[in-house]
Design a protein around this motif. Structure first.
Motif, PDB file in Angstrom:
ATOM      1  N   ALA A   1       0.821  -1.209   0.000  1.00 57.29           N
ATOM      2  CA  ALA A   1       0.000   0.000   0.000  1.00 57.29           C
ATOM      3  C   ALA A   1       0.857   1.262   0.000  1.00 57.29           C
ATOM      4  O   ALA A   1       0.483   2.273  -0.605  1.00 57.29           O
ATOM      5  CB  ALA A   1      -0.934  -0.009   1.208  1.00 57.29           C
TER       6      ALA A   1
ATOM      7  N   GLY B   1      -8.669  -9.806   5.148  1.00 55.28           N
ATOM      8  CA  GLY B   1      -9.598  -8.941   4.426  1.00 55.28           C
ATOM      9  C   GLY B   1     -10.784  -8.484   5.229  1.00 55.28           C
ATOM     10  O   GLY B   1     -11.569  -7.669   4.757  1.00 55.28           O
TER      11      GLY B   1
ATOM     12  N   SER C   1      -1.419 -11.039   2.854  1.00 53.17           N
ATOM     13  CA  SER C   1      -2.009 -10.035   3.753  1.00 53.17           C
ATOM     14  C   SER C   1      -2.030 -10.610   5.159  1.00 53.17           C
ATOM     15  O   SER C   1      -2.782 -11.539   5.445  1.00 53.17           O
ATOM     16  CB  SER C   1      -3.429  -9.676   3.300  1.00 53.17           C
ATOM     17  OG  SER C   1      -4.015  -8.768   4.223  1.00 53.17           O
TER      18      SER C   1
ATOM     19  N   GLN D   1      -2.110  -6.700   0.968  1.00 55.48           N
ATOM     20  CA  GLN D   1      -2.921  -6.742  -0.243  1.00 55.48           C
ATOM     21  C   GLN D   1      -4.403  -6.524   0.048  1.00 55.48           C
ATOM     22  O   GLN D   1      -5.201  -6.349  -0.886  1.00 55.48           O
ATOM     23  CB  GLN D   1      -2.726  -8.093  -0.948  1.00 55.48           C
ATOM     24  CG  GLN D   1      -1.367  -8.272  -1.597  1.00 55.48           C
ATOM     25  CD  GLN D   1      -1.165  -7.353  -2.788  1.00 55.48           C
ATOM     26  OE1 GLN D   1      -2.085  -7.158  -3.590  1.00 55.48           O
ATOM     27  NE2 GLN D   1       0.024  -6.782  -2.919  1.00 55.48           N
ATOM     28  N   ASP D   2      -4.792  -6.522   1.320  1.00 61.37           N
ATOM     29  CA  ASP D   2      -6.182  -6.270   1.681  1.00 61.37           C
ATOM     30  C   ASP D   2      -6.558  -4.800   1.544  1.00 61.37           C
ATOM     31  O   ASP D   2      -7.744  -4.451   1.509  1.00 61.37           O
ATOM     32  CB  ASP D   2      -6.440  -6.725   3.119  1.00 61.37           C
ATOM     33  CG  ASP D   2      -5.485  -6.063   4.118  1.00 61.37           C
ATOM     34  OD1 ASP D   2      -4.266  -6.362   4.021  1.00 61.37           O
ATOM     35  OD2 ASP D   2      -5.936  -5.270   4.949  1.00 61.37           O
ATOM     36  N   ILE D   3      -5.559  -3.918   1.431  1.00 59.13           N
ATOM     37  CA  ILE D   3      -5.820  -2.483   1.273  1.00 59.13           C
ATOM     38  C   ILE D   3      -6.088  -2.183  -0.198  1.00 59.13           C
ATOM     39  O   ILE D   3      -5.391  -2.680  -1.091  1.00 59.13           O
ATOM     40  CB  ILE D   3      -4.621  -1.666   1.803  1.00 59.13           C
ATOM     41  CG1 ILE D   3      -4.415  -1.974   3.292  1.00 59.13           C
ATOM     42  CG2 ILE D   3      -4.835  -0.180   1.582  1.00 59.13           C
ATOM     43  CD1 ILE D   3      -3.225  -1.279   3.903  1.00 59.13           C
ATOM     44  N   THR D   4      -7.080  -1.330  -0.459  1.00 58.82           N
ATOM     45  CA  THR D   4      -7.532  -1.066  -1.824  1.00 58.82           C
ATOM     46  C   THR D   4      -6.439  -0.532  -2.730  1.00 58.82           C
ATOM     47  O   THR D   4      -6.323  -0.925  -3.892  1.00 58.82           O
ATOM     48  CB  THR D   4      -8.708  -0.055  -1.800  1.00 58.82           C
ATOM     49  OG1 THR D   4      -9.737  -0.545  -0.932  1.00 58.82           O
ATOM     50  CG2 THR D   4      -9.271   0.145  -3.207  1.00 58.82           C
ATOM     51  N   MET D   5      -5.604   0.358  -2.242  1.00 61.69           N
ATOM     52  CA  MET D   5      -4.586   1.000  -3.065  1.00 61.69           C
ATOM     53  C   MET D   5      -3.285   0.189  -3.161  1.00 61.69           C
ATOM     54  O   MET D   5      -2.285   0.682  -3.670  1.00 61.69           O
ATOM     55  CB  MET D   5      -4.268   2.387  -2.506  1.00 61.69           C
ATOM     56  CG  MET D   5      -5.456   3.332  -2.474  1.00 61.69           C
ATOM     57  SD  MET D   5      -6.184   3.576  -4.123  1.00 61.69           S
ATOM     58  CE  MET D   5      -4.845   4.438  -4.930  1.00 61.69           C
TER      59      MET D   5
END
Length: 325
Positions: A200, A305, A301, A236-240
């Motif tokens: 991120a 999620g 992650s 990887q759970d963060i949108t950006m």
């Protein structure tokens, strides 16, 4: 001498008697001396034989001590024990042999397990990349609030495979003032290096990530036993968050730029000896595939999620570690 009163014949007889007496005395003395010499010779021969036997035993023990002595001595002991037990009770012999076999199996099994657990996977990365939470997730499967590490943490991790193998996980501090000195301490014993990236925050940290990764790669290539190298693109759970493929491409470009800059002014930018040892192929743009070690990128992650209570997405990392162990 009383020869004045003796005739010539009597004088000769007297002289002959004296000579015979002297000869008898001399013969007895020589015989006695010869007997003593023979006796001493027997003692000497006996001592020499004993010395040779002792020397043979010493040479045999030395030979056993040099070439697999433990196995040879143990085998001799077993043979003598077997012979003694056979003379007493054949059933007891079978029991003892079975016990010895079980004991040797346990010792061998413990030796194999100790070798497997001696494998080490070292987690490195920048500050706040999620290394410590990833470390906790691998060990416990649970989420836990973490704090900035100022020292290393280690624990035995049982990998997910059918062999029941394990390796030692080591989490190194990510602070800029500590990470290189801790890496220096553990790199030589590492079977695998897991370089954790904050996916991120990667866009703003790409230069710092590339510089640290560049140093870790140089150190890893220079090791006698080259470790497996994993780059875990975390959060990887963060949108950006950036994908592993995009992170790989940007790191290749950044490392290539870094090498060009350092080769142009090595004395100013880097006074270390590694400045003269570029990564990849000379005259070509840098790619991870050019390295003598295999670098694998994966996505993960540690947080999960669904927030703090969610399960972590670290299956790919677990599978890679299982192959290493």
């Amino acid at each position: 001498m009383e020869d004045c009163n003796l005739t010539d014949r009597e004088c000769k007889i007297a002289v002959m008697k004296k000579l015979n007496k002297l000869q008898e005395n001399s013969g007895g003395q020589f015989s006695e001396l010869r007997n003593k010499i023979n006796e001493q010779k027997k003692y000497f021969t006996k001592d020499t034989k004993s010395l040779k036997e002792n020397q043979t035993e010493v040479l045999e023990l030395r030979r056993m001590g040099n070439g697999g002595s433990v196995g040879g001595a143990f085998q001799l002991y077993l043979d003598s024990l077997r012979q003694e037990l056979r003379q007493r009770d054949p059933t007891l012999l079978s029991v003892v042999v079975a016990l010895v076999a079980v004991l040797l199996t346990l010792v061998f099994w413990k030796f194999i397990r100790s070798r497997r657990s001696s494998q080490r996977a070292v987690l490195v990365g920048l500050f706040d990349s999620g290394k410590t939470l990833l470390f906790v997730r691998l060990l416990t499967g649970l989420y836990r609030d973490t704090q900035t590490s100022i020292t290393d943490s280690s624990a035995v991790y049982r990998v997910n495979n059918n062999r029941g193998t394990s390796l030692t996980l080591i989490d190194l501090p990510g602070h800029e003032s500590l990470r290189l000195q801790f890496l220096e301490r553990f790199k030589a014993s590492a079977s695998a290096i897991v370089f954790v990236v904050d996916s991120a925050a990667f866009q703003r940290e790409v230069k710092d990530v590339a510089e640290f990764l560049y140093q870790v790669l140089l150190d890893s290539i220079g090791l006698k036993n080259t470790p497996s190298f994993l780059i875990a693109c975390n959060k990887q759970d963060i949108t950006m968050a950036k994908s592993a493929k995009l992170i790989q491409q940007q790191l290749e470009k950044e490392i290539d730029t870094l090498q060009v800059t350092r080769s142009a002014a090595p004395s100013i930018l880097d006074s270390s000896s590694t400045a003269s040892a570029p990564l990849g192929k000379k005259g070509k743009e840098f790619e991870f595939s050019q390295l003598p070690l295999k670098v694998e990128f994966l996505e993960c992650s540690a947080k999960g999620g669904r927030g703090d209570a969610g399960s972590a997405a670290i299956q790919d990392l677990e599978e890679r570690l299982a192959k290493i162990a």
